[in-house]
Design a protein around this motif. Sequence first.
Motif, PDB file in Angstrom:
ATOM      1  N   TRP A   1       5.520  -5.038  -0.820  1.00 26.80           N
ATOM      2  CA  TRP A   1       5.041  -3.820  -0.166  1.00 26.80           C
ATOM      3  C   TRP A   1       5.513  -3.695   1.278  1.00 26.80           C
ATOM      4  CZ3 TRP A   1       2.310   0.229  -2.257  1.00 26.80           C
ATOM      5  CH2 TRP A   1       1.942   0.068  -3.602  1.00 26.80           C
TER       6      TRP A   1
ATOM      7  N   SER B   1       3.640  -9.872  -4.957  1.00 21.35           N
ATOM      8  CA  SER B   1       3.185 -10.494  -3.723  1.00 21.35           C
ATOM      9  C   SER B   1       3.152  -9.432  -2.636  1.00 21.35           C
ATOM     10  CB  SER B   1       4.112 -11.641  -3.302  1.00 21.35           C
ATOM     11  OG  SER B   1       5.348 -11.138  -2.836  1.00 21.35           O
ATOM     12  N   LYS B   2       2.589  -9.804  -1.500  1.00 23.30           N
ATOM     13  CA  LYS B   2       2.554  -8.896  -0.346  1.00 23.30           C
ATOM     14  C   LYS B   2       3.961  -8.478   0.066  1.00 23.30           C
ATOM     15  CE  LYS B   2       2.131 -12.735   3.008  1.00 23.30           C
ATOM     16  NZ  LYS B   2       2.335 -13.815   2.023  1.00 23.30           N
TER      17      LYS B   2
ATOM     18  N   ALA C   1      -1.347  -6.296   4.029  1.00 27.81           N
ATOM     19  CA  ALA C   1      -0.925  -6.589   2.658  1.00 27.81           C
ATOM     20  C   ALA C   1      -1.324  -8.025   2.332  1.00 27.81           C
ATOM     21  CB  ALA C   1       0.576  -6.410   2.507  1.00 27.81           C
ATOM     22  N   ALA C   2      -1.986  -8.205   1.203  1.00 29.98           N
ATOM     23  CA  ALA C   2      -2.529  -9.519   0.848  1.00 29.98           C
ATOM     24  C   ALA C   2      -1.845 -10.076  -0.385  1.00 29.98           C
ATOM     25  CB  ALA C   2      -4.031  -9.412   0.589  1.00 29.98           C
ATOM     26  N   ASP C   3      -1.722 -11.403  -0.432  1.00 27.03           N
ATOM     27  CA  ASP C   3      -1.386 -12.096  -1.669  1.00 27.03           C
ATOM     28  C   ASP C   3      -2.691 -12.407  -2.389  1.00 27.03           C
ATOM     29  OD1 ASP C   3       1.370 -12.198  -1.401  1.00 27.03           O
ATOM     30  OD2 ASP C   3       1.364 -14.124  -0.367  1.00 27.03           O
TER      31      ASP C   3
ATOM     32  N   THR D   1      -2.069 -13.054   4.246  1.00 26.11           N
ATOM     33  CA  THR D   1      -1.811 -11.646   4.533  1.00 26.11           C
ATOM     34  C   THR D   1      -0.657 -11.492   5.503  1.00 26.11           C
ATOM     35  OG1 THR D   1      -3.387 -11.605   6.386  1.00 26.11           O
ATOM     36  CG2 THR D   1      -4.243 -11.020   4.212  1.00 26.11           C
TER      37      THR D   1
ATOM     38  N   HIS E   1      -1.100  -6.223  -4.496  1.00 22.20           N
ATOM     39  CA  HIS E   1       0.035  -6.193  -5.416  1.00 22.20           C
ATOM     40  C   HIS E   1      -0.407  -6.419  -6.861  1.00 22.20           C
ATOM     41  CE1 HIS E   1      -0.262 -10.511  -6.083  1.00 22.20           C
ATOM     42  NE2 HIS E   1      -0.534 -10.608  -4.787  1.00 22.20           N
TER      43      HIS E   1
END
Length: 258
Positions: free
Chosen positions: A30, A26-27, A45-47, A8, A21
């Motif tokens: 964003w 991917s994060k 924001a997470a992968d 993240t 996403h």
Amino acid sequence: MPPLKLATTEIGAGPPLVILHGLLGSKRNWQGIAKILADRFRVVAADLRNHGDSPWDPDMSYAAMAGDVAALIHRLGGGPVRVIGHSMGGKAAMMLALEHAKLVDRLVVVDIAPTPSPGHAEGFVHALAGVDLLRCQSRRDVDGQLAEQVPDPGIRAFLLQNLDTSAARLAWKPNLAAITSHLDGIVDFPDGRHGRAYAGATLFVAGANSDYLEPRHHAAARTLFPAADFDIVAGAGHWVHAEQPAVFLDTVRPFLES
């Protein structure tokens, strides 16, 4: 199987807002939106699994993705949190809300429906898998091979964000083998079959030029998300937040802050 610990990035302070996403994203995609929303929210924001900096695993089901995000929310303090999900991440977010409703305060689903989706992304997965990285010495070489299957330079630039140039040999960050083996499930959506619904506030945001979320999908969405509202962003295709970021923010911010 236990959930994976997702990579993240976090910015801001306030109520938590988790962003997920889409396929082959991917994060990183964003970052711009996250920086703006960080004036009001703790944006995380997470992968998703098999993407970006997150771990690989053979399972790419939406149940597994939702389990990973649920574990992330517990690490953030247990929720409920606001969630934005785009495309595949939107389906993961919907699954999260259906399976772990107490963890989701309100939900934004960006240009995807809880139904089988158009298969456009399948071609991009196969295009990446078809690149012979052993013949490539640089990002330009990879771009040249991709151009044979993906003529749009903008889409290629998006896909090339998945290229890992940090090691001695070029590699893809996504687990293309796992993604390819689960493409049918990724394009589909499994949850309409077992009668669950999420009663919380839900906003579906569609790109006017996209066929992923259209009025014909609204009935299916309201079956699972009875409180759903719908908004259309003019001048945007599937990547609504990237193509019309200001309008996207004007659309989702009042909903997130209410």
